[in-house]
Design an enzyme around this catalytic site. Structure first.
Site, mmCIF file in Angstrom:
data_model
loop_
_atom_site.group_PDB
_atom_site.id
_atom_site.type_symbol
_atom_site.label_atom_id
_atom_site.label_comp_id
_atom_site.label_asym_id
_atom_site.label_seq_id
_atom_site.Cartn_x
_atom_site.Cartn_y
_atom_site.Cartn_z
ATOM 1 N N HIS A 11 1.070 -1.684 -0.233
ATOM 2 C CA HIS A 11 0.105 0.280 -0.206
ATOM 3 C C HIS A 11 0.488 1.176 0.295
ATOM 4 O O HIS A 11 0.627 2.233 1.176
ATOM 5 C CB HIS A 11 -1.177 0.037 1.077
ATOM 6 C CG HIS A 11 -0.863 -0.540 2.536
ATOM 7 N ND1 HIS A 11 -0.469 -1.114 3.213
ATOM 8 C CD2 HIS A 11 0.794 0.426 3.550
ATOM 9 C CE1 HIS A 11 -0.492 -0.663 4.611
ATOM 10 N NE2 HIS A 11 0.897 0.011 4.154
ATOM 11 N N HIS A 58 -1.792 4.513 10.346
ATOM 12 C CA HIS A 58 -0.677 4.881 9.905
ATOM 13 C C HIS A 58 -0.163 6.887 11.291
ATOM 14 O O HIS A 58 -0.392 7.108 10.557
ATOM 15 C CB HIS A 58 0.448 5.039 8.977
ATOM 16 C CG HIS A 58 0.038 3.805 8.391
ATOM 17 N ND1 HIS A 58 -0.549 3.761 7.370
ATOM 18 C CD2 HIS A 58 1.396 3.235 8.086
ATOM 19 C CE1 HIS A 58 -0.085 2.737 6.603
ATOM 20 N NE2 HIS A 58 1.432 2.331 7.011
ATOM 21 N N HIS A 196 10.461 -3.082 3.177
ATOM 22 C CA HIS A 196 10.353 -1.484 3.609
ATOM 23 C C HIS A 196 11.223 -1.266 4.906
ATOM 24 O O HIS A 196 10.526 -2.040 5.869
ATOM 25 C CB HIS A 196 10.323 -1.003 2.828
ATOM 26 C CG HIS A 196 8.488 -0.822 3.569
ATOM 27 N ND1 HIS A 196 7.864 -2.081 3.775
ATOM 28 C CD2 HIS A 196 8.084 0.093 4.208
ATOM 29 C CE1 HIS A 196 6.355 -1.355 4.942
ATOM 30 N NE2 HIS A 196 6.401 -0.408 4.519
ATOM 31 N N GLU A 243 4.521 -5.152 7.875
ATOM 32 C CA GLU A 243 3.305 -5.345 7.845
ATOM 33 C C GLU A 243 2.902 -6.730 7.163
ATOM 34 O O GLU A 243 1.537 -6.812 6.961
ATOM 35 C CB GLU A 243 3.509 -3.923 6.529
ATOM 36 C CG GLU A 243 3.638 -2.607 7.101
ATOM 37 C CD GLU A 243 2.874 -1.945 6.415
ATOM 38 O OE1 GLU A 243 2.614 -0.578 6.687
ATOM 39 O OE2 GLU A 243 3.302 -1.786 4.868
#
Ligand SMILES: [Fe+2]
Length: 284
Positions: A11, A58, A196, A243
């Site tokens: 995302h 977030h 990431h 995630e």
């Protein structure tokens, strides 16, 4: 109710920004958008009435003052959150309160202690996957039930717990007897990742070998893959790679045997290993 399949996707906020600012044909972005086109066609053909989107907030709707491990949005409408640059110019997300309340009841009685959220602004974690699937329509073609998973504040739930939550969602879907139950089509979407890291000495880390192995195991060996410890995600997929446990919620909602319909993996889209996978139950 018919479960049409599951989709996992990163995302990445920059993907949303690229769509919002009309950069999809630019040389940097065109290869990525070409790669997701087959998934968009599959979604258009499947045309689910409801997408259950598993994502993490977030620090938009929740903050460190309140961190639910699992939460479900039961409202009728969820607006896009302002994440510091103004809200994304995307439509409000329409909910499905009747099915969401059924899910909440079924999951909690099935011993998953969901936080029930009536008012929720949804950030890029939810809206970017919708853009990946549907581009930039005036109105989202599906209703959405947001399921939030905490992967921001340690400790996040395990992959195993997420996989079991997916199985509980499947049980809940199968016991749904609302007005539209006979014809309702549902897709489950797992979002986040892939490898990431946004800060520290390893900022910019991308690990395509890990990401490929993660997907292989997600498809074929979820009973083993769900046991991957958090520290392995951290080491191999960077500080934000955790995630990926949310993809196990999607996987758990499907049958044990699935057919991989499509997969894409692309680097770079900002600093993330950007993956997408489409799965259908093997028996369908
Ligand atoms: Fe994220």
């Amino acid at each position: 109710m018919k479960l049409v399949g599951g989709l996992g996707t990163s995302h990445v906020p920059a993907v949303g920004a690229a769509i919002d600012t009309g950069q999809q044909a630019d040389p940097y972005w065109a290869p990525y958008f070409e790669k997701i086109e087959p998934a968009r066609r599959w979604v258009a053909d499947a045309d689910p009435d409801v997408c259950i989107v598993v994502y993490n907030d977030h620090a938009s709707a929740f903050s460190l003052e309140l961190v639910p491990t699992f939460a479900i949005g039961v409202g009728s409408r969820f607006g896009p959150a302002d994440e510091g640059y103004g809200a994304r110019p995307v439509p409000d997300v329409e909910g499905h309160p009747e099915l969401a309340w059924h899910l909440a009841e079924s999951l909690i009685l099935d011993e998953f202690d969901m936080t029930i959220v009536a008012e929720l602004e949804v950030d890029h974690g939810l809206t970017v996957p919708l853009s990946v699937m549907y581009d930039q329509p005036d109105r989202w073609p599906c209703r959405v039930i947001p399921i939030c998973v905490n992967v921001v504040q340690y400790p996040p739930p395990t992959g195993k717990r997420c996989h079991e939550l997916g199985r509980a969602i499947r049980r809940a879907l199968e016991s749904y007897d609302g007005e539209d139950a006979a014809t309702l089509t549902v897709m489950v979407v797992g979002t986040g990742g892939m490898s990431h890291q946004l800060q520290g000495e390893r900022a910019g880390l991308v690990n395509p070998e890990f990401d490929a192995a993660f997907l292989d195991q997600l498809v074929a060996e979820p009973e083993q893959g769900r046991l991957r410890p958090h520290v392995e995600y951290l080491r191999e997929a960077g500080s934000e790679g955790i995630e990926l446990v949310m993809w196990y919620v999607m996987r758990g909602a499907l049958d044990d045997d699935v057919r991989e319909v499509y997969r894409q993996y692309h680097v770079p889209t900002s600093n993330t290993g950007n993956g997408l996978i489409v799965l259908e139950n093997a028996g369908d």
